[in-house]
Design an enzyme around this catalytic site. Structure first.
Site, PDB file in Angstrom:
ATOM      1  N   THR A  23       0.860  -1.182   0.000  1.00  0.00           N
ATOM      2  CA  THR A  23       0.000   0.000   0.000  1.00  0.00           C
ATOM      3  C   THR A  23       0.898   1.235   0.000  1.00  0.00           C
ATOM      4  OG1 THR A  23      -0.003   0.079   2.404  1.00  0.00           O
ATOM      5  CG2 THR A  23      -1.735  -1.209   1.367  1.00  0.00           C
ATOM      6  N   GLU A  52      -5.563  -4.111  -1.269  1.00  0.00           N
ATOM      7  CA  GLU A  52      -5.995  -5.281  -0.505  1.00  0.00           C
ATOM      8  C   GLU A  52      -7.014  -6.135  -1.260  1.00  0.00           C
ATOM      9  OE1 GLU A  52      -5.663  -2.226   0.499  1.00  0.00           O
ATOM     10  OE2 GLU A  52      -4.875  -2.067   2.538  1.00  0.00           O
ATOM     11  N   LYS A  88     -16.405  16.739  10.106  1.00  0.00           N
ATOM     12  CA  LYS A  88     -17.404  16.894  11.165  1.00  0.00           C
ATOM     13  C   LYS A  88     -17.604  18.376  11.441  1.00  0.00           C
ATOM     14  CE  LYS A  88     -19.503  14.952  14.990  1.00  0.00           C
ATOM     15  NZ  LYS A  88     -19.638  13.775  15.846  1.00  0.00           N
ATOM     16  N   TRP A 121     -21.963  15.215   9.837  1.00  0.00           N
ATOM     17  CA  TRP A 121     -20.886  14.648   9.016  1.00  0.00           C
ATOM     18  C   TRP A 121     -21.078  15.065   7.554  1.00  0.00           C
ATOM     19  CZ3 TRP A 121     -16.706  12.520  11.086  1.00  0.00           C
ATOM     20  CH2 TRP A 121     -16.780  11.965  12.375  1.00  0.00           C
TER      21      TRP A 121
END
Lengths: 539, 539
Positions: free
Chosen positions: B188, B332, B439, B444
């Site tokens: 990654t 992944e 936030k 959100w």
């Protein structure tokens, strides 16, 4: 500390196919012609729920993982549910070919050890005849509602499918099987000796089905609607009942009616884009469309095989904007083993060359390998002319027959019994079955080569050639012809047509016109029957 | 007596891919731009032979099954040979991302335990800097001929690729490995902490690649020619280097030049029908085509992902008859985990609805399952609005990181770190990375939602939104915009555009115009860098 990580170790299972379709294409439609006539439509979501209910019901009846459940059924939604419920719950589904002889059916049901049989009402007379001969079958499940139950009163163990699954909840966790567990069983049609069983694993069926969805084969996407004409009792309908939900395609199951009119009607009403079937039914469909001056408005691709696909048929469909691809496979290869797969150069070449290529059986997809060998097992060159027995190995090729002493395997490769060539580009051409080759005056003639030329005559609907004993030449070819409806065709006309395109030695000694060719359980011409009846005509 | 028969027990191996292409599509062309400029063309048959020679040479150097060999290379034919030779001979290929920081590169080479590194001349300066820090690497193999060797005199273990494979015969039998053997390793990009290794098995890469060939994803057949713009060092170029030879497609490898002009030239000269890349390069290609009034005459489908694909980009390509499909995946997931896969009803619906669907990340193919969960791990409904962390499991999802204590797995599912919704039809929509959610005043906000609207303004080339600490609202969104070349765009214009389509709370507090956004190793916008520089602007 994880040393390796690697990918998750998950099994390829049939149950995951229908759960995938339910989760990702839950509103996609399965259309199915009921045995009693009307078209039934529901979604993959409903199909999954009913499959789970059937799995629960089979467990309630006492069937256990490792058991075998048979079917005698058309292509319809209950048969589809059985595909998922039986295999998914750890049993194996034995799809019986109703066209087998009664003795053969009794033999395969006993040999497989089936303890339940699911059947369409059409086959009630067959069931009545089989029941006394199949004492191990405890459950005879009629694939219908109570209102359409066939008249089999008094048959012990007779059940109505809809009543059987009605009490179940559909809340069922599929078992986490090993992907090498047996999922399905098909028997060869057994032209000589007993039928032999090909037992397929979950893994093999899924790898085959995924390959069927690829653009080189049937090309199935969520936008497509696919109608398998090839029966679900014939090599699992070439894995299309698995391939469609894998791809999220709509699935159209034509039930008992496979005539041109019925197929045409369903293709139009269900907006079918893909189909698959043997050449005979495709000819019937074309004749219906031609004689009624109709259009196949959505159909774009058909895969065919099982017997040679005539170049003229490919051309006729091409005129309508429909690709007719030709493949090759057998019960022992779990379905498709080769398919026309042209490169851009090949597809863009001169029409004559392209037609030459589409008239062959094509290339193997990834996962399957082929070679041709001589009588001593030596691999022959890929030159398009060296002819020998076709050998095959790969992910979905069987390693032997179920409970059989007969082994078709040599050094890890399956003997096919077909004579073939492979060219430098890897394209397979089947020349004949070994037993159908004709030996005349010391030369070998391919019966398929002769049939091929005969079929290209515009007045020929079907043709077959066999070798017949001959006092001087050992064998000579004998041609059988079925004329196209409304066409005239005389003996000398077809012989002249053949003489213009074949070596003199290949021109048949005689022509016999028939109303129809004898066909066996899988719709293939039964040359053995022709030999039995006409084998002495030159003596 | 064979009790079971069943299908042959054969492994899914990377070596079989190139041997399949050589046997069935031996004359199909691989085109590759050399690092020094010209286009090199050869066949799959030659590619297979040279891959075998490289496998022999690596063995001669002492590399053993289980070892790791790294690459620092563009998309070219020698890198392709390394894909098959390294994995096929039982080693694992560790494709390094040259855009990683030098410290990260040294870290991953050490962590993987690489003993050889194959590199393009471009990366000679990087190799010179790495060599003293990587004592375990004994062989530094320059992917070129002697004439193009980079100036690395004195580097111990320096080898010329062409000289290395020259003495080998190509007569090599690939080992018969377990399909769960490690074949490839990708790290990654590691925006926080060390990069983490995703180790892929032969089986997972093949199942992913076969899925990539299906019509729902890239749709690869022998008639196609595919150009992966996505680098072979980035999640194995989404498995396209495996998928093309599986399908028999021609493969076009663009080398180091990924600008619009170079890509366009190669797409036309090699008659490319399929491509794949991140939105940024597709934007570059489109801008080149538009500004020079050119036609993409053969290209018909592109798969994209890695970051949100703007609806406007999809529309622009659609005007040219090119389908631009959007997918989602991560290191992944070994590549593609979802892709736009519309049913006939969805594709045939009103344009606005269709655009709404193609702007989402699509559906999982067979073999992969998704769900979204709340903070307590409870599965949320598939209603298109319930938003939670995306969890994934399946055939090509990793079960952990290579040699790592960190486990991304909860109850058999991989945590993705993405916030998403799934609708009733199974269609995924990524809402944000968990760490990129903003936030503000107790609510959100999805940074992606805001970027989405900003990108649809005709004068916006790229946009990014981050949450920035705010004395009153806790956080407020800050927008960064890169204008399209030649376009004017004032602060208030873009704010008005956003205000017309977003809730007031979502309209950014401020706009900063940049010449370019900071991008990381994989071409993704580095929000961490933006936060570091601009995180205090409202304090």
């Amino acid at each position: 500390m994880i040393e390796h990580g690697l990918n998750m170790d998950r099994q390829l299972l049939i149950s995951a196919i229908i759960e995938h379709a339910a989760a990702q294409y839950g509103s996609q439609i399965v259309s199915s012609r009921e045995t009693h006539g009307p078209i039934h439509r529901y979604t993959y979501r409903e199909c999954a729920r009913r499959s789970r209910r059937l799995a629960q019901a089979l467990r309630r009846l006492g069937l256990q993982p490792g058991d075998f459940a048979a079917t005698l059924a058309w292509n319809n939604h209950r048969h589809l549910e059985a595909y998922f419920a039986v295999s998914g719950s750890g049993l194996a589904i034995h799809t019986c070919n109703p066209r087998l002889h009664l003795d053969q059916l009794a033999y395969v049901l006993d040999h497989a050890g089936d303890t339940a049989l699911l059947f369409d009402a059409t086959f009630a007379p067959l069931v009545a005849a089989l029941a006394p001969r199949c004492p191990r079958i405890r459950h005879w499940i009629a694939l219908c509602e109570r209102a359409h139950m066939p008249p089999l009163e008094g048959l012990p163990g007779l059940l109505c499918y809809e009543e059987l699954i009605a009490p179940e909840t559909g809340q069922y966790a599929w078992p986490d099987l090993d992907e090498r567990t047996a999922a399905a069983l098909c028997y060869t049609s057994g032209t000589t000796g007993h039928p032999k069983g090909a037992l397929y694993t979950h893994r093999a069926l899924i790898l085959n089905a995924l390959t069927v969805t690829t653009p080189g084969i049937l090309s199935l996407a969520a936008e497509d609607s696919v109608l398998p004409i090839v029966p679900m009792f014939h090599i699992n309908a070439w894995c299309i009942p698995y391939a469609a939900p894998i791809a999220g395609s709509a699935l159209v199951l034509p039930g008992p009616r496979l005539d041109g009119a019925a197929l045409y009607e369903m293709m139009e009403s269900e907006r079918v884009t893909r189909s698959a079937g043997v050449p005979t039914v495709l000819l019937g469909l074309l004749q219906h469309v031609e004689s009624h001056e109709l259009e196949l408005s959505t159909l774009r691709r058909i895969c065919s095989g099982g017997s040679l696909v005539p170049a003229s048929l490919i051309a006729k469909y091409a005129e309508r904007g429909i690709e007719l691809l030709q493949g090759w496979g057998m019960t022992e290869t779990s379905g498709v083993a080769t398919m026309t797969c042209l490169t851009a150069d090949e597809a863009g070449g001169p029409q004559a060359e392209r037609c030459g290529l589409t008239a062959k059986q094509g290339r193997t997809p990834f996962g399957v390998e082929i070679k041709v060998v001589d009588e001593d097992g030596r691999t022959l060159p890929r030159d398009g002319t060296s002819q020998g027995e076709l050998m095959i190995r790969g992910q979905w090729i069987v390693s032997g027959y179920y409970k059989s002493e007969t082994s078709p395997i040599v050094d890890g490769w399956l003997r096919t019994g077909d004579v073939a060539t492979i060219d430098a580009n890897g394209i397979l051409q089947i020349r004949d079955r070994i037993k159908d080759l004709i030996k005349t005056g010391g030369e070998w003639i391919s019966s398929i080569d002769v049939e091929n030329v005969a079929c290209n005559h515009p007045s020929v609907a079907q043709a077959a050639v066999i070798g017949v004993r001959h006092p001087k030449w050992q064998e000579r070819p004998l041609l059988f012809v079925v004329r196209r409806p409304g066409h005239e065709l005389a003996r000398q006309q077809i012989l002249d047509h053949l003489g213009a395109q074949l070596a003199r030695i290949c021109v048949p000694e005689e022509v016999i016109f028939l109303e129809a060719l004898p066909v066996g359980g899988t719709g293939k011409v039964q040359k053995a029957a022709l030999r039995a009846e006409y084998g002495d005509v030159f003596q």
